[in-house]
Design a protein around this motif. Structure first.
Motif, short mmCIF file in Angstrom:
data_model
loop_
_atom_site.label_atom_id
_atom_site.label_comp_id
_atom_site.label_asym_id
_atom_site.label_seq_id
_atom_site.Cartn_x
_atom_site.Cartn_y
_atom_site.Cartn_z
N GLU A 294 0.84 -1.21 0.00
CA GLU A 294 0.00 0.00 0.00
C GLU A 294 0.88 1.25 0.00
O GLU A 294 0.62 2.19 -0.76
N ARG A 295 1.91 1.29 0.83
CA ARG A 295 2.81 2.45 0.87
C ARG A 295 3.56 2.58 -0.45
O ARG A 295 3.77 3.69 -0.94
N SER A 296 3.96 1.45 -1.02
CA SER A 296 4.70 1.47 -2.29
C SER A 296 3.85 2.04 -3.42
O SER A 296 4.38 2.69 -4.33
N MET A 297 2.55 1.82 -3.37
CA MET A 297 1.68 2.28 -4.45
C MET A 297 1.37 3.77 -4.39
O MET A 297 0.91 4.34 -5.36
N VAL A 298 1.61 4.44 -3.26
CA VAL A 298 1.24 5.85 -3.14
C VAL A 298 1.86 6.72 -4.25
O VAL A 298 1.12 7.49 -4.85
N PRO A 299 3.12 6.68 -4.60
CA PRO A 299 4.22 5.96 -3.97
C PRO A 299 4.81 6.73 -2.78
O PRO A 299 4.96 7.95 -2.84
N ASP A 300 5.14 5.97 -1.76
CA ASP A 300 5.78 6.50 -0.56
C ASP A 300 6.91 5.54 -0.17
O ASP A 300 6.77 4.71 0.73
N PHE B 70 13.37 -7.77 -9.42
CA PHE B 70 12.27 -7.47 -10.33
C PHE B 70 12.34 -8.38 -11.54
O PHE B 70 13.35 -9.05 -11.78
N THR B 71 11.29 -8.34 -12.33
CA THR B 71 11.26 -9.09 -13.58
C THR B 71 12.53 -8.79 -14.38
O THR B 71 13.06 -7.68 -14.34
N GLY B 72 13.00 -9.78 -15.08
CA GLY B 72 14.23 -9.63 -15.85
C GLY B 72 15.48 -9.79 -15.01
O GLY B 72 16.59 -9.65 -15.51
N GLY B 73 15.33 -10.05 -13.71
CA GLY B 73 16.49 -10.23 -12.84
C GLY B 73 17.09 -8.93 -12.32
O GLY B 73 18.19 -8.94 -11.78
N ARG B 74 16.38 -7.81 -12.47
CA ARG B 74 16.88 -6.53 -11.96
C ARG B 74 16.95 -6.58 -10.44
O ARG B 74 15.97 -6.93 -9.81
N GLN B 75 18.09 -6.19 -9.88
CA GLN B 75 18.28 -6.28 -8.44
C GLN B 75 18.30 -4.90 -7.81
O GLN B 75 19.00 -4.00 -8.29
N PHE B 76 17.51 -4.76 -6.75
CA PHE B 76 17.41 -3.51 -6.02
C PHE B 76 17.59 -3.80 -4.53
O PHE B 76 17.48 -4.94 -4.10
N SER B 77 17.80 -2.73 -3.74
CA SER B 77 18.03 -2.94 -2.31
C SER B 77 17.18 -2.06 -1.41
O SER B 77 17.29 -2.15 -0.19
N LYS B 78 16.33 -1.20 -2.01
CA LYS B 78 15.46 -0.36 -1.19
C LYS B 78 14.20 0.00 -1.97
O LYS B 78 14.21 0.00 -3.21
N PRO B 79 13.11 0.29 -1.27
CA PRO B 79 11.86 0.60 -1.96
C PRO B 79 11.97 1.75 -2.96
O PRO B 79 11.32 1.73 -4.01
N TRP C 211 1.79 6.14 -13.95
CA TRP C 211 1.41 5.72 -12.61
C TRP C 211 0.97 4.26 -12.68
O TRP C 211 0.57 3.77 -13.73
N VAL C 212 1.10 3.58 -11.54
CA VAL C 212 0.73 2.16 -11.47
C VAL C 212 0.28 1.84 -10.05
O VAL C 212 0.81 2.37 -9.08
N LYS C 213 -0.74 1.01 -9.96
CA LYS C 213 -1.28 0.53 -8.67
C LYS C 213 -1.52 -0.97 -8.79
O LYS C 213 -1.51 -1.53 -9.88
N LYS C 214 -1.81 -1.59 -7.66
CA LYS C 214 -2.11 -3.03 -7.63
C LYS C 214 -3.51 -3.25 -7.11
O LYS C 214 -3.91 -2.64 -6.12
N LYS C 215 -4.22 -4.14 -7.78
CA LYS C 215 -5.50 -4.63 -7.27
C LYS C 215 -5.20 -6.01 -6.70
O LYS C 215 -4.92 -6.95 -7.44
N PHE C 216 -5.22 -6.12 -5.37
CA PHE C 216 -4.92 -7.39 -4.73
C PHE C 216 -6.06 -8.37 -4.98
O PHE C 216 -7.23 -8.04 -4.76
N LEU C 217 -5.71 -9.57 -5.40
CA LEU C 217 -6.69 -10.66 -5.46
C LEU C 217 -6.54 -11.57 -4.26
O LEU C 217 -7.54 -11.99 -3.67
N ARG C 218 -5.30 -11.91 -3.92
CA ARG C 218 -5.06 -12.83 -2.80
C ARG C 218 -3.72 -12.51 -2.15
O ARG C 218 -2.78 -12.11 -2.83
N THR C 219 -3.68 -12.75 -0.87
CA THR C 219 -2.41 -12.77 -0.14
C THR C 219 -2.40 -14.06 0.66
O THR C 219 -3.25 -14.26 1.52
N ASP C 220 -1.50 -14.94 0.31
CA ASP C 220 -1.36 -16.23 0.98
C ASP C 220 0.00 -16.28 1.66
O ASP C 220 0.94 -15.61 1.23
#
Length: 141
Positions: free
Chosen positions: A20-26, A42-51, A64-73
Protein backbone atom coordinates in the motif's frame (compact mmCIF):
# COMPACT_ATOMS: atom_id res chain seq x y z
CA UNK A 1 -0.90 -8.04 15.64
CA UNK A 2 1.43 -10.19 17.72
CA UNK A 3 4.17 -11.73 15.59
CA UNK A 4 4.84 -14.42 18.19
CA UNK A 5 1.25 -15.67 18.46
CA UNK A 6 0.26 -15.40 14.79
CA UNK A 7 3.33 -14.87 12.60
CA UNK A 8 1.50 -15.82 9.37
CA UNK A 9 -1.27 -13.25 9.82
CA UNK A 10 1.28 -10.64 10.93
CA UNK A 11 3.47 -11.27 7.87
CA UNK A 12 0.48 -10.92 5.53
CA UNK A 13 -0.44 -7.60 7.16
CA UNK A 14 3.18 -6.37 6.90
CA UNK A 15 3.35 -7.22 3.19
CA UNK A 16 0.02 -5.57 2.40
CA UNK A 17 0.99 -2.44 4.33
CA UNK A 18 4.33 -2.33 2.47
CA UNK A 19 2.55 -2.68 -0.89
CA UNK A 20 0.00 0.00 0.00
CA UNK A 21 2.81 2.45 0.87
CA UNK A 22 4.70 1.47 -2.29
CA UNK A 23 1.68 2.28 -4.45
CA UNK A 24 1.24 5.85 -3.14
CA UNK A 25 4.22 5.96 -3.97
CA UNK A 26 5.78 6.50 -0.56
CA UNK A 27 9.13 4.67 -0.60
CA UNK A 28 10.14 6.13 2.76
CA UNK A 29 6.92 4.82 4.34
CA UNK A 30 7.42 1.44 2.65
CA UNK A 31 10.96 1.28 4.05
CA UNK A 32 9.66 0.94 7.62
CA UNK A 33 8.52 -2.61 6.75
CA UNK A 34 11.86 -3.87 5.40
CA UNK A 35 15.06 -5.14 6.98
CA UNK A 36 18.57 -3.89 6.49
CA UNK A 37 20.07 -5.83 3.62
CA UNK A 38 16.77 -6.09 1.74
CA UNK A 39 16.98 -7.99 -1.55
CA UNK A 40 14.50 -7.05 -4.29
CA UNK A 41 14.53 -8.88 -7.60
CA UNK A 42 12.27 -7.47 -10.33
CA UNK A 43 11.26 -9.09 -13.58
CA UNK A 44 14.23 -9.63 -15.85
CA UNK A 45 16.49 -10.23 -12.84
CA UNK A 46 16.88 -6.53 -11.96
CA UNK A 47 18.28 -6.28 -8.44
CA UNK A 48 17.41 -3.51 -6.02
CA UNK A 49 18.03 -2.94 -2.31
CA UNK A 50 15.46 -0.36 -1.19
CA UNK A 51 11.86 0.60 -1.96
CA UNK A 52 12.93 3.87 -3.63
CA UNK A 53 14.80 1.82 -6.27
CA UNK A 54 11.46 0.29 -7.27
CA UNK A 55 9.78 3.70 -7.39
CA UNK A 56 12.56 5.03 -9.63
CA UNK A 57 12.34 2.01 -11.94
CA UNK A 58 8.55 2.21 -12.20
CA UNK A 59 8.77 5.92 -13.12
CA UNK A 60 10.66 4.91 -16.27
CA UNK A 61 7.88 2.51 -17.33
CA UNK A 62 4.58 3.95 -16.06
CA UNK A 63 3.03 7.40 -15.59
CA UNK A 64 1.41 5.72 -12.61
CA UNK A 65 0.73 2.16 -11.47
CA UNK A 66 -1.28 0.53 -8.67
CA UNK A 67 -2.11 -3.03 -7.63
CA UNK A 68 -5.50 -4.63 -7.27
CA UNK A 69 -4.92 -7.39 -4.73
CA UNK A 70 -6.69 -10.66 -5.46
CA UNK A 71 -5.06 -12.83 -2.80
CA UNK A 72 -2.41 -12.77 -0.14
CA UNK A 73 -1.36 -16.23 0.98
CA UNK A 74 1.36 -17.16 3.43
CA UNK A 75 3.09 -20.16 4.92
CA UNK A 76 5.38 -20.50 7.91
CA UNK A 77 8.66 -22.35 7.38
CA UNK A 78 8.96 -24.30 10.67
CA UNK A 79 12.72 -24.79 10.22
CA UNK A 80 13.59 -21.08 9.91
CA UNK A 81 10.47 -19.34 11.31
CA UNK A 82 10.44 -17.31 8.08
CA UNK A 83 7.02 -16.61 6.61
CA UNK A 84 6.74 -16.86 2.83
CA UNK A 85 4.04 -14.50 1.56
CA UNK A 86 2.52 -14.54 -1.93
CA UNK A 87 0.50 -11.54 -3.12
CA UNK A 88 -1.16 -11.75 -6.52
CA UNK A 89 -3.54 -9.67 -8.57
CA UNK A 90 -3.57 -7.14 -11.38
CA UNK A 91 -1.57 -4.01 -12.07
CA UNK A 92 -3.56 -1.07 -13.39
CA UNK A 93 -2.45 2.38 -14.39
CA UNK A 94 -1.13 4.37 -17.30
CA UNK A 95 1.83 3.71 -19.58
CA UNK A 96 4.22 6.54 -20.38
CA UNK A 97 2.43 7.02 -23.73
CA UNK A 98 -0.78 7.86 -21.83
CA UNK A 99 -2.66 4.64 -22.60
CA UNK A 100 -4.44 2.92 -19.72
CA UNK A 101 -4.09 -0.69 -18.62
CA UNK A 102 -5.87 -2.80 -16.00
CA UNK A 103 -5.34 -6.53 -16.57
CA UNK A 104 -1.57 -6.80 -16.14
CA UNK A 105 -1.10 -9.92 -13.97
CA UNK A 106 1.46 -9.90 -11.18
CA UNK A 107 2.74 -12.02 -8.33
CA UNK A 108 5.07 -10.80 -5.61
CA UNK A 109 6.84 -13.29 -3.34
CA UNK A 110 8.17 -12.15 0.03
CA UNK A 111 10.19 -13.59 2.90
CA UNK A 112 9.30 -12.02 6.26
CA UNK A 113 11.49 -12.65 9.30
CA UNK A 114 11.00 -11.15 12.77
CA UNK A 115 8.39 -8.74 11.45
CA UNK A 116 10.46 -7.32 8.58
CA UNK A 117 10.57 -8.06 4.85
CA UNK A 118 13.90 -9.70 4.04
CA UNK A 119 13.42 -10.22 0.33
CA UNK A 120 10.91 -9.94 -2.45
CA UNK A 121 10.68 -11.17 -6.00
CA UNK A 122 8.37 -9.42 -8.46
CA UNK A 123 6.87 -10.85 -11.66
CA UNK A 124 4.32 -9.25 -14.00
CA UNK A 125 3.17 -9.08 -17.61
CA UNK A 126 4.50 -5.57 -18.31
CA UNK A 127 7.37 -6.62 -20.58
CA UNK A 128 5.10 -8.87 -22.66
CA UNK A 129 2.51 -6.10 -22.98
CA UNK A 130 5.16 -3.59 -24.04
CA UNK A 131 6.54 -6.07 -26.61
CA UNK A 132 3.02 -6.51 -27.99
CA UNK A 133 2.48 -2.72 -28.16
CA UNK A 134 5.75 -2.43 -30.10
CA UNK A 135 4.74 -5.19 -32.55
CA UNK A 136 7.46 -7.51 -31.27
CA UNK A 137 5.38 -10.20 -29.56
CA UNK A 138 5.84 -13.72 -30.87
CA UNK A 139 2.13 -14.51 -30.44
CA UNK A 140 -0.97 -12.43 -29.75
CA UNK A 141 -1.84 -11.70 -26.14
Amino acid sequence: MDIATNPVAAAKAIVEAYLERSMVPDPEGAAQYVSDGLSIIFTGGRQFSKPSDCTDFNAKRYKWVKKKFLRTDAALDPETDDVHVYNTGYLFGEWLDGSAFETNRYIDVFVVRNGKIQSTQVWNDSAEILLDKAGLAEAPL
